[in-house]
Design a protein around this motif. Structure first.
Motif, short mmCIF file in Angstrom:
data_model
loop_
_atom_site.label_atom_id
_atom_site.label_comp_id
_atom_site.label_asym_id
_atom_site.label_seq_id
_atom_site.Cartn_x
_atom_site.Cartn_y
_atom_site.Cartn_z
N ALA A 113 0.92 -1.22 0.16
CA ALA A 113 0.02 -0.05 0.08
C ALA A 113 0.76 1.24 0.10
CB ALA A 113 -0.94 -0.06 1.20
N VAL A 114 2.07 1.26 0.35
CA VAL A 114 2.97 2.20 0.48
C VAL A 114 4.26 2.03 -0.19
CG1 VAL A 114 1.68 3.29 2.30
CG2 VAL A 114 3.85 1.75 2.72
N PRO A 132 5.35 0.10 6.25
CA PRO A 132 4.12 0.89 7.03
C PRO A 132 4.54 1.10 8.17
CG PRO A 132 3.67 -1.20 6.21
CD PRO A 132 5.04 -1.32 5.53
N THR A 146 -11.75 -0.19 7.72
CA THR A 146 -11.14 -1.71 7.76
C THR A 146 -11.79 -2.48 8.73
OG1 THR A 146 -9.08 -0.88 7.26
CG2 THR A 146 -8.96 -2.94 8.13
N TRP A 168 -4.88 -3.32 2.67
CA TRP A 168 -4.58 -1.96 2.08
C TRP A 168 -5.20 -0.95 2.72
CZ3 TRP A 168 -1.85 -2.05 -2.81
CH2 TRP A 168 -1.71 -0.70 -3.40
N THR A 169 -6.47 -0.95 3.02
CA THR A 169 -7.03 0.13 3.85
C THR A 169 -6.60 0.10 5.06
OG1 THR A 169 -8.96 -1.42 4.41
CG2 THR A 169 -9.39 -0.57 2.38
N ILE A 220 -3.71 0.45 6.06
CA ILE A 220 -2.65 1.46 6.03
C ILE A 220 -3.10 2.83 5.37
CG2 ILE A 220 -0.33 1.86 5.12
CD1 ILE A 220 -0.55 -0.37 7.05
N THR A 221 -3.82 2.78 4.26
CA THR A 221 -4.11 4.03 3.57
C THR A 221 -5.38 4.52 3.96
OG1 THR A 221 -5.11 2.90 1.80
CG2 THR A 221 -2.91 3.01 1.67
N GLU A 246 -8.18 3.98 2.52
CA GLU A 246 -9.19 4.05 1.29
C GLU A 246 -9.02 3.05 0.43
OE1 GLU A 246 -7.37 7.38 -0.69
OE2 GLU A 246 -5.64 6.22 -1.60
N HIS A 282 -8.40 1.32 -3.20
CA HIS A 282 -7.69 1.62 -4.25
C HIS A 282 -7.72 0.51 -5.39
CE1 HIS A 282 -3.93 2.28 -6.88
NE2 HIS A 282 -3.98 3.66 -6.37
#
Length: 303
Positions: free
Chosen positions: A40-41, A45, A120, A162-163, A165-166, A168, A170
């Protein structure tokens, strides 16, 4: 002597509760969620978020597994693969297993909601509901496409990671979901072929029961081709590089080889061997995504 007996009883009890969580299945789900967090990054993270999300997603996944034991206890008791499960055998009561599952779910949801993010937490809870209720209670007993439709719940962990960490959703995370979604039918139907008589005995409408083993083998072949195509998409959209492309191609070619043998040259152990390889396939595929993410080799374009 009494203390030793109590100790042995306690260990046995703990093993039964651990079995309720289906630890091997949960470990694979958590691995795919963890890879989703790492992808995700660009860098690493946040460690605290990563740990909290891993534990929270793991707890809710374990809760879904425990609920599966409760809902399926009647058919589990009749099938050779599952007759010795703790609830089916009566070593753990329905009430105890239900309380255990809800406790895990509550702890996981609160942990995700308070320390990760609400998106999440709710998505993970929705995945639990999709697996334990929609799939296990309804789809599993209603249609031979049960694993195709219900497989979406099991495909969610990379998106959850993913969500986490972010915060959102994607498109790249949805690609990871698509990979597991396409992988699930050939993975499970290989096992269903091996256990076809078990499913027939309990009137479970799995594809080998309703449409026959040969038809199922053909569909597995088609799904491995579809999986190959879906697995190309991370490279085609620039999400991954050459390391993933080469490794993914080799893994999927090997999966297709297993499917081909299952269809045209199967022996008594081929279906189970295909099922076992599919687990290794998914694990290595996601590890390849991780390696490629940190050691990405850019494609070479010839003008």
């Amino acid at each position: 002597m009494t203390a030793i007996v109590r100790s042995q009883t306690g260990i046995s009890r703990a093993r039964d509760y651990l079995e309720l969580t289906k630890p091997k299945v949960v470990a694979l789900l958590v691995l795919t969620a963890w890879v989703g967090m790492m992808l995700a990054v660009p860098g690493l993270p946040d460690l605290a978020t990563l740990l909290a999300a891993t534990v929270g997603i793991g707890l809710l996944s374990a809760a879904a597994a425990a609920m599966n034991h409760v809902v399926d206890q009647r058919i589990d008791a009749q099938m050779a693969r599952t007759y010795s499960r703790p609830v089916a055998k009566g070593r753990i009561s329905t009430a105890q297993a239900t309380t255990f599952a809800f406790s895990l779910a509550l702890c996981g949801f609160v942990l995700l909601y308070l320390t990760v993010n609400a998106l999440t937490a709710w998505l993970t809870l929705a995945s639990l509901f999709g697996y334990a209720v929609v799939y296990t209670m309804f789809l599993k007993r209603a249609t031979p496409q049960n694993i195709v439709i219900g497989g979406l719940a099991g495909a969610m962990p990379p998106l959850l990671g993913w969500t986490a960490i972010t915060g959102e959703i994607h498109g790249h995370a949805l690609l990871l979901v698509m990979i597991i979604f396409a992988w699930t039918p050939p993975h499970f139907w290989a096992l269903a072929i091996h256990r076809r008589d078990d499913y027939a005995k309990v009137n479970m409408p799995m594809l080998p029961v309703t449409h026959g083993i040969e038809f199922t083998k053909s569909v597995i072949c088609l799904y491995t081709v579809l999986l190959f195509i879906v697995c190309l998409m991370p490279y085609l959209v620039g999400m991954s590089g050459a390391i993933y492309l080469v490794g993914s191609a080799l893994l999927n070619l090997r999966f297709m080889q297993y499917a081909w043998k299952l269809k045209f040259n199967a022996d008594a152990g081929t279906a189970m061997a295909t099922f076992k390889f599919s687990i290794v396939h998914l694990m290595l595929l996601f590890l390849l995504l991780l390696v490629d993410h940190y050691f990405k080799v850019s494609p070479i374009y010839v003008p």
